[in-house]
Each structure stands twice: as structure tokens, then as C-alpha cells.
Design a protein around this motif. Structure first.
Motif, PDB file in Angstrom:
ATOM      1  N   VAL A  82      39.360  10.366  -3.850  1.00 45.70           N
ATOM      2  CA  VAL A  82      40.251  11.264  -3.054  1.00 45.70           C
ATOM      3  C   VAL A  82      41.775  10.901  -3.370  1.00 45.70           C
ATOM      4  O   VAL A  82      41.793   9.721  -3.332  1.00 45.70           O
ATOM      5  CB  VAL A  82      39.946  10.740  -1.559  1.00 45.70           C
ATOM      6  N   LEU A  83      42.674  11.588  -3.225  1.00 47.84           N
ATOM      7  CA  LEU A  83      43.916  11.468  -3.644  1.00 47.84           C
ATOM      8  C   LEU A  83      44.537  10.754  -2.046  1.00 47.84           C
ATOM      9  O   LEU A  83      44.271  11.157  -1.180  1.00 47.84           O
ATOM     10  CB  LEU A  83      44.976  12.750  -3.555  1.00 47.84           C
ATOM     11  N   VAL A  84      45.168   9.515  -2.595  1.00 47.96           N
ATOM     12  CA  VAL A  84      45.789   8.764  -1.531  1.00 47.96           C
ATOM     13  C   VAL A  84      47.378   8.515  -1.406  1.00 47.96           C
ATOM     14  O   VAL A  84      47.761   8.337  -0.662  1.00 47.96           O
ATOM     15  CB  VAL A  84      45.074   7.274  -1.451  1.00 47.96           C
ATOM     16  N   ASP A  85      47.862   8.886  -2.816  1.00 47.94           N
ATOM     17  CA  ASP A  85      49.413   8.695  -2.911  1.00 47.94           C
ATOM     18  C   ASP A  85      49.768   9.761  -3.698  1.00 47.94           C
ATOM     19  O   ASP A  85      49.705   9.619  -5.094  1.00 47.94           O
ATOM     20  CB  ASP A  85      49.828   7.657  -3.519  1.00 47.94           C
ATOM     21  N   ARG A  86      50.283  11.008  -3.385  1.00 52.52           N
ATOM     22  CA  ARG A  86      50.842  12.146  -4.309  1.00 52.52           C
ATOM     23  C   ARG A  86      51.834  11.670  -5.260  1.00 52.52           C
ATOM     24  O   ARG A  86      51.898  11.879  -6.242  1.00 52.52           O
ATOM     25  CB  ARG A  86      50.909  13.214  -3.270  1.00 52.52           C
ATOM     26  N   LYS A  87      52.792  11.030  -4.812  1.00 50.86           N
ATOM     27  CA  LYS A  87      53.880  10.529  -5.663  1.00 50.86           C
ATOM     28  C   LYS A  87      53.412   9.514  -6.910  1.00 50.86           C
ATOM     29  O   LYS A  87      54.078   9.702  -7.869  1.00 50.86           O
ATOM     30  CB  LYS A  87      55.105   9.772  -4.865  1.00 50.86           C
ATOM     31  N   LYS A  88      52.484   8.703  -6.429  1.00 55.38           N
ATOM     32  CA  LYS A  88      52.019   7.661  -7.525  1.00 55.38           C
ATOM     33  C   LYS A  88      50.909   8.294  -8.406  1.00 55.38           C
ATOM     34  O   LYS A  88      50.486   7.824  -9.278  1.00 55.38           O
ATOM     35  CB  LYS A  88      51.741   6.595  -6.834  1.00 55.38           C
ATOM     36  N   GLY A  89      50.384   9.524  -7.886  1.00 59.53           N
ATOM     37  CA  GLY A  89      49.233   9.976  -8.378  1.00 59.53           C
ATOM     38  C   GLY A  89      47.959   9.185  -8.455  1.00 59.53           C
ATOM     39  O   GLY A  89      47.085   9.025  -9.275  1.00 59.53           O
ATOM     40  N   GLN A  90      47.914   8.602  -7.259  1.00 58.18           N
ATOM     41  CA  GLN A  90      46.710   7.430  -7.106  1.00 58.18           C
ATOM     42  C   GLN A  90      45.621   8.137  -6.300  1.00 58.18           C
ATOM     43  O   GLN A  90      45.662   8.804  -5.556  1.00 58.18           O
ATOM     44  CB  GLN A  90      47.254   6.364  -6.308  1.00 58.18           C
ATOM     45  N   TYR A  91      44.319   7.801  -6.871  1.00 54.72           N
ATOM     46  CA  TYR A  91      43.298   8.109  -6.489  1.00 54.72           C
ATOM     47  C   TYR A  91      42.040   6.916  -5.914  1.00 54.72           C
ATOM     48  O   TYR A  91      42.262   5.907  -6.408  1.00 54.72           O
ATOM     49  CB  TYR A  91      42.306   9.150  -7.266  1.00 54.72           C
ATOM     50  N   ARG A  92      41.338   7.223  -4.678  1.00 57.58           N
ATOM     51  CA  ARG A  92      40.483   6.115  -4.223  1.00 57.58           C
ATOM     52  C   ARG A  92      39.049   6.650  -4.412  1.00 57.58           C
ATOM     53  O   ARG A  92      38.660   7.620  -4.009  1.00 57.58           O
ATOM     54  CB  ARG A  92      40.789   5.801  -2.810  1.00 57.58           C
ATOM     55  N   CYS A  93      38.282   5.448  -4.800  1.00 53.09           N
ATOM     56  CA  CYS A  93      36.786   6.075  -5.442  1.00 53.09           C
ATOM     57  C   CYS A  93      36.132   6.044  -3.724  1.00 53.09           C
ATOM     58  O   CYS A  93      36.513   5.227  -2.910  1.00 53.09           O
ATOM     59  CB  CYS A  93      36.095   4.976  -5.928  1.00 53.09           C
ATOM     60  N   GLU A  94      35.321   7.198  -3.450  1.00 47.34           N
ATOM     61  CA  GLU A  94      34.894   7.308  -2.085  1.00 47.34           C
ATOM     62  C   GLU A  94      33.701   6.273  -1.968  1.00 47.34           C
ATOM     63  O   GLU A  94      33.233   6.091  -0.673  1.00 47.34           O
ATOM     64  CB  GLU A  94      34.178   8.674  -2.088  1.00 47.34           C
ATOM     65  N   TYR A  95      33.217   5.474  -2.780  1.00 47.73           N
ATOM     66  CA  TYR A  95      32.113   4.660  -2.673  1.00 47.73           C
ATOM     67  C   TYR A  95      32.656   3.313  -2.279  1.00 47.73           C
ATOM     68  O   TYR A  95      31.948   2.428  -1.801  1.00 47.73           O
ATOM     69  CB  TYR A  95      31.213   4.671  -3.829  1.00 47.73           C
ATOM     70  N   CYS A  96      33.497   2.848  -3.458  1.00 38.39           N
ATOM     71  CA  CYS A  96      33.817   1.319  -3.283  1.00 38.39           C
ATOM     72  C   CYS A  96      35.375   1.121  -2.863  1.00 38.39           C
ATOM     73  O   CYS A  96      35.823   0.098  -2.868  1.00 38.39           O
ATOM     74  CB  CYS A  96      33.694   0.486  -4.635  1.00 38.39           C
ATOM     75  N   ASP A  97      36.133   2.316  -2.834  1.00 39.58           N
ATOM     76  CA  ASP A  97      37.557   2.058  -2.456  1.00 39.58           C
ATOM     77  C   ASP A  97      38.434   1.861  -3.526  1.00 39.58           C
ATOM     78  O   ASP A  97      39.745   1.150  -2.994  1.00 39.58           O
ATOM     79  CB  ASP A  97      37.906   1.445  -0.876  1.00 39.58           C
ATOM     80  N   GLU A  98      38.238   1.412  -4.606  1.00 37.20           N
ATOM     81  CA  GLU A  98      38.993   1.177  -5.773  1.00 37.20           C
ATOM     82  C   GLU A  98      40.007   2.030  -5.881  1.00 37.20           C
ATOM     83  O   GLU A  98      39.595   3.434  -5.886  1.00 37.20           O
ATOM     84  CB  GLU A  98      38.142   0.798  -6.895  1.00 37.20           C
ATOM     85  N   ILE A  99      41.178   1.735  -6.588  1.00 37.95           N
ATOM     86  CA  ILE A  99      42.365   2.724  -6.459  1.00 37.95           C
ATOM     87  C   ILE A  99      42.510   2.682  -7.882  1.00 37.95           C
ATOM     88  O   ILE A  99      42.630   1.849  -8.694  1.00 37.95           O
ATOM     89  CB  ILE A  99      43.732   2.247  -5.744  1.00 37.95           C
ATOM     90  N   TYR A 100      42.916   3.981  -8.153  1.00 35.70           N
ATOM     91  CA  TYR A 100      43.068   4.412  -9.816  1.00 35.70           C
ATOM     92  C   TYR A 100      44.136   5.243  -9.650  1.00 35.70           C
ATOM     93  O   TYR A 100      44.261   6.120  -9.028  1.00 35.70           O
ATOM     94  CB  TYR A 100      41.934   5.006 -10.424  1.00 35.70           C
ATOM     95  N   HIS A 101      44.956   5.047 -10.756  1.00 44.22           N
ATOM     96  CA  HIS A 101      46.021   6.100 -11.495  1.00 44.22           C
ATOM     97  C   HIS A 101      45.365   7.034 -12.536  1.00 44.22           C
ATOM     98  O   HIS A 101      44.647   6.301 -13.302  1.00 44.22           O
ATOM     99  CB  HIS A 101      47.322   5.624 -11.745  1.00 44.22           C
ATOM    100  N   PHE A 102      45.283   8.277 -12.359  1.00 41.68           N
ATOM    101  CA  PHE A 102      44.569   9.146 -13.481  1.00 41.68           C
ATOM    102  C   PHE A 102      44.768   8.677 -14.919  1.00 41.68           C
ATOM    103  O   PHE A 102      44.007   8.471 -15.761  1.00 41.68           O
ATOM    104  CB  PHE A 102      44.799  10.742 -13.064  1.00 41.68           C
ATOM    105  N   LEU A 103      46.182   8.269 -15.056  1.00 39.25           N
ATOM    106  CA  LEU A 103      46.514   8.246 -16.418  1.00 39.25           C
ATOM    107  C   LEU A 103      46.170   6.893 -17.166  1.00 39.25           C
ATOM    108  O   LEU A 103      46.065   6.533 -18.206  1.00 39.25           O
ATOM    109  CB  LEU A 103      48.052   8.337 -16.629  1.00 39.25           C
ATOM    110  N   GLU A 104      45.892   6.082 -16.205  1.00 43.49           N
ATOM    111  CA  GLU A 104      45.291   4.571 -16.479  1.00 43.49           C
ATOM    112  C   GLU A 104      43.858   4.740 -16.661  1.00 43.49           C
ATOM    113  O   GLU A 104      43.356   3.979 -17.570  1.00 43.49           O
ATOM    114  CB  GLU A 104      45.343   3.546 -15.516  1.00 43.49           C
ATOM    115  N   VAL A 105      43.223   5.704 -16.406  1.00 39.85           N
ATOM    116  CA  VAL A 105      41.616   5.748 -16.635  1.00 39.85           C
ATOM    117  C   VAL A 105      41.300   6.529 -18.102  1.00 39.85           C
ATOM    118  O   VAL A 105      42.151   7.018 -18.535  1.00 39.85           O
ATOM    119  CB  VAL A 105      41.042   6.680 -15.370  1.00 39.85           C
TER     120      VAL A 105
END
Length: 143
Positions: free
Chosen positions: A120-143
């Protein structure tokens, strides 16, 4: 000097952040295309200084969600008879499935097979997403 002509029918992906064009090119599998494709890197841009552009002399079907994740500032121009008939501005999707993979070893997606990776998108400016299962935060370009 190489001349890149306009295309009669196809797609132009414009305003790609310089250096990101190759990611989109690879995602779309354009290296295997049997039609005319041009990847233009570091073209002059009035807004950003430099940009990448992809010209595709064909109509192909692709997922705008991923393009919005790679670069939400791009413009997708649909071309017919050398004229832009539609401009599409993809956005960061509010939710993505099976595009980002959670790397947290304690996440259920790391242990169980066939579980859909949901973010789920949590920060549009930073492009950060949170895993719905474990709440880990990722930026798409880091993955």
C-alpha cells in the motif's frame, strides 16, 4: 549522426527521468521486439535538463501501474498517423500486487508459497510502499 524520425502509429513514452529509460525498456521486453523501437538517453529537457524517451513503432499492451512506479512523471503518447491522439499520465498506484516483493525474512510471503505480495502506498512524494503483512517499508526503485 543518427536521425530518429517520427512514428506513424505507436507509442512514445516521454519525460522519463534520465537513466530510467533502460528500466522501462527492459520491463516492456523491447530488446526482443521485432518492430522499430528507439531508446533515446539523455535528450535535452527544458524542465529537467535531461530526459530519456522511448519510441515504439507498434501498438503494444502494457501495465501502466509499473510505469507509474518506475517514474510517475512520464507521459505516454498514443500516436496514429503521426499525430498524438491521446496523452496518458500514469500515477503511483495506491496499491500494488506481485510487483514489489517483500524481502523481510520474517514476512509470511518469505515462508509461504503462492501468497500475493501486497503493498500500500504510504508516502506519495517518496514513493514508499508498506507490505500489508509485515509493515516493512520499501521504495519501488530500491527493490
Amino acid at each position: 549522426m543518427v536521425t530518429i524520425n517520427s512514428i506513424k502509429r505507436g507509442i512514445v513514452i516521454d519525460h522519463i527521468e534520465a537513466g530510467q529509460g533502460v528500466k522501462i525498456f527492459n520491463y516492456l521486453g523491447l530488446d526482443k521486439a521485432d518492430f522499430t523501437v528507439a531508446l533515446i538517453k539523455n535528450a535535452t529537457s527544458k524542465k529537467h535538463g535531461k530526459k530519456d524517451i522511448i519510441k515504439i513503432e507498434n501498438v503494444i499492451d502494457f501495465d501502466l501501474t509499473v510505469l507509474g512506479l518506475i517514474d510517475s512523471n512520464i507521459t505516454i503518447n498514443i500516436i496514429e498517423e503521426e499525430v498524438i491522439i491521446e496523452k496518458i499520465k500514469p500515477e503511483l498506484p495506491k496499491r500494488v500486487e506481485d510487483i514489489i516483493k517483500c524481502k523481510n525474512p520474517r514476512c509470511v510471503t518469505s515462508v509461504e508459497r503462492d501468497i500475493v505480495h501486497r503493498f500500500v502506498l504510504v508516502d506519495r512524494k517518496k514513493g514508499q510502499y508498506r507490505c500489508e503483512y509485515c509493515d516493512e517499508i520499501y521504495h519501488f526503485l530500491e527493490v
